[in-house]
Scaffold this motif. Structure first.
Motif, PDB file in Angstrom:
ATOM      1  N   ALA A  69       0.834  -1.203   0.000  1.00 16.75           N
ATOM      2  CA  ALA A  69       0.000   0.000   0.000  1.00 16.75           C
ATOM      3  C   ALA A  69       0.871   1.255   0.000  1.00 16.75           C
ATOM      4  CB  ALA A  69      -0.937  -0.005   1.205  1.00 16.75           C
ATOM      5  N   MET A  70       1.956   1.227   0.776  1.00 16.36           N
ATOM      6  CA  MET A  70       2.874   2.375   0.795  1.00 16.36           C
ATOM      7  C   MET A  70       3.535   2.551  -0.570  1.00 16.36           C
ATOM      8  SD  MET A  70       4.824   2.384   4.432  1.00 16.36           S
ATOM      9  CE  MET A  70       4.489   0.828   5.245  1.00 16.36           C
ATOM     10  N   ARG A  71       3.949   1.453  -1.162  1.00 22.09           N
ATOM     11  CA  ARG A  71       4.592   1.536  -2.475  1.00 22.09           C
ATOM     12  C   ARG A  71       3.635   2.101  -3.522  1.00 22.09           C
ATOM     13  NH1 ARG A  71       8.872  -2.245  -5.337  1.00 22.09           N
ATOM     14  NH2 ARG A  71       8.774  -1.318  -7.390  1.00 22.09           N
ATOM     15  N   ARG A  72       2.385   1.630  -3.514  1.00 26.01           N
ATOM     16  CA  ARG A  72       1.390   2.153  -4.470  1.00 26.01           C
ATOM     17  C   ARG A  72       1.187   3.656  -4.272  1.00 26.01           C
ATOM     18  NH1 ARG A  72      -1.074  -2.743  -3.199  1.00 26.01           N
ATOM     19  NH2 ARG A  72      -2.454  -1.716  -1.713  1.00 26.01           N
ATOM     20  N   ALA A  73       1.174   4.099  -3.019  1.00 28.93           N
ATOM     21  CA  ALA A  73       0.997   5.530  -2.742  1.00 28.93           C
ATOM     22  C   ALA A  73       2.180   6.325  -3.294  1.00 28.93           C
ATOM     23  CB  ALA A  73       0.847   5.764  -1.240  1.00 28.93           C
ATOM     24  N   PHE A  74       3.383   5.832  -3.080  1.00 33.75           N
ATOM     25  CA  PHE A  74       4.556   6.520  -3.634  1.00 33.75           C
ATOM     26  C   PHE A  74       4.533   6.508  -5.152  1.00 33.75           C
ATOM     27  CE2 PHE A  74       6.790   5.713   0.529  1.00 33.75           C
ATOM     28  CZ  PHE A  74       7.038   7.051   0.810  1.00 33.75           C
ATOM     29  N   GLU A  75       4.200   5.372  -5.746  1.00 39.29           N
ATOM     30  CA  GLU A  75       4.151   5.293  -7.210  1.00 39.29           C
ATOM     31  C   GLU A  75       3.071   6.215  -7.766  1.00 39.29           C
ATOM     32  OE1 GLU A  75       3.785   1.055  -7.697  1.00 39.29           O
ATOM     33  OE2 GLU A  75       5.959   0.802  -7.897  1.00 39.29           O
ATOM     34  N   GLY A  76       1.959   6.323  -7.058  1.00 43.40           N
ATOM     35  CA  GLY A  76       0.900   7.234  -7.475  1.00 43.40           C
ATOM     36  C   GLY A  76       1.338   8.691  -7.446  1.00 43.40           C
ATOM     37  N   VAL A 127       6.878   8.446  -7.817  1.00 43.85           N
ATOM     38  CA  VAL A 127       8.151   7.818  -7.464  1.00 43.85           C
ATOM     39  C   VAL A 127       8.291   6.528  -8.256  1.00 43.85           C
ATOM     40  CG1 VAL A 127       9.509   6.756  -5.614  1.00 43.85           C
ATOM     41  CG2 VAL A 127       8.172   8.824  -5.162  1.00 43.85           C
ATOM     42  N   VAL A 128       9.450   6.345  -8.872  1.00 45.65           N
ATOM     43  CA  VAL A 128       9.748   5.135  -9.631  1.00 45.65           C
ATOM     44  C   VAL A 128      10.810   4.362  -8.855  1.00 45.65           C
ATOM     45  CG1 VAL A 128      10.672   4.217 -11.786  1.00 45.65           C
ATOM     46  CG2 VAL A 128       9.229   6.267 -11.816  1.00 45.65           C
ATOM     47  N   PHE A 129      10.503   3.123  -8.487  1.00 42.71           N
ATOM     48  CA  PHE A 129      11.460   2.293  -7.762  1.00 42.71           C
ATOM     49  C   PHE A 129      12.302   1.521  -8.769  1.00 42.71           C
ATOM     50  CE2 PHE A 129       8.221   3.221  -4.687  1.00 42.71           C
ATOM     51  CZ  PHE A 129       8.932   3.416  -3.516  1.00 42.71           C
ATOM     52  N   ALA A 130      13.606   1.733  -8.696  1.00 42.53           N
ATOM     53  CA  ALA A 130      14.548   1.092  -9.615  1.00 42.53           C
ATOM     54  C   ALA A 130      15.676   0.474  -8.801  1.00 42.53           C
ATOM     55  CB  ALA A 130      15.106   2.123 -10.591  1.00 42.53           C
ATOM     56  N   THR A 131      16.457  -0.371  -9.429  1.00 32.78           N
ATOM     57  CA  THR A 131      17.547  -1.043  -8.724  1.00 32.78           C
ATOM     58  C   THR A 131      18.571  -0.057  -8.172  1.00 32.78           C
ATOM     59  OG1 THR A 131      18.703  -1.386 -10.811  1.00 32.78           O
ATOM     60  CG2 THR A 131      17.332  -3.194 -10.007  1.00 32.78           C
ATOM     61  N   ARG A 132      18.731   1.092  -8.791  1.00 37.75           N
ATOM     62  CA  ARG A 132      19.686   2.091  -8.300  1.00 37.75           C
ATOM     63  C   ARG A 132      19.088   2.970  -7.212  1.00 37.75           C
ATOM     64  NH1 ARG A 132      17.522   3.831 -12.919  1.00 37.75           N
ATOM     65  NH2 ARG A 132      16.828   5.982 -13.036  1.00 37.75           N
ATOM     66  N   LEU A 178      12.088  10.405  -8.668  1.00 38.97           N
ATOM     67  CA  LEU A 178      10.803  11.090  -8.812  1.00 38.97           C
ATOM     68  C   LEU A 178      10.650  11.515 -10.262  1.00 38.97           C
ATOM     69  CD1 LEU A 178       8.291  12.203  -7.402  1.00 38.97           C
ATOM     70  CD2 LEU A 178       9.587  14.289  -6.936  1.00 38.97           C
ATOM     71  N   THR A 179       9.584  11.033 -10.920  1.00 43.49           N
ATOM     72  CA  THR A 179       9.370  11.391 -12.312  1.00 43.49           C
ATOM     73  C   THR A 179       8.906  12.834 -12.414  1.00 43.49           C
ATOM     74  OG1 THR A 179       7.133  10.478 -12.228  1.00 43.49           O
ATOM     75  CG2 THR A 179       8.882   9.055 -13.059  1.00 43.49           C
ATOM     76  N   GLN A 180       7.843  13.171 -11.717  1.00 47.68           N
ATOM     77  CA  GLN A 180       7.373  14.537 -11.629  1.00 47.68           C
ATOM     78  C   GLN A 180       6.435  14.636 -10.429  1.00 47.68           C
ATOM     79  OE1 GLN A 180       4.465  15.724 -14.700  1.00 47.68           O
ATOM     80  NE2 GLN A 180       4.851  13.754 -15.628  1.00 47.68           N
TER      81      GLN A 180
END
Length: 56
Positions: A31-38, A41-46, A50-52
């Motif tokens: 749920a936290m990850r979905r909120a950040f992605e919404g 925020v893009v989670f990547a290996t590095r 933040l996209t925008q």
């Protein structure tokens, strides 16, 4: 808006996680990850980026 509201979780859950007191269960972490992605925020290996900004 606050992460707890966006993830539909309690403030205590977020606070305890941020302060290292406990690890939320997988459902709450998702749920936290979905909120950040919404919020763009893009989670990547590095690491997250933040996209925008979408929260205002």
């Amino acid at each position: 808006m606050r992460l707890a509201a966006k993830a539909n979780l309690g403030e205590g859950t977020i606070s305890d996680f941020e302060n290292g007191y406990r690890m939320p269960n997988p459902r709450k972490l998702a749920a936290m990850r979905r909120a950040f992605e919404g919020a763009g925020v893009v989670f990547a290996t590095r690491g997250p980026t933040l996209t925008q900004p979408r929260w205002r």
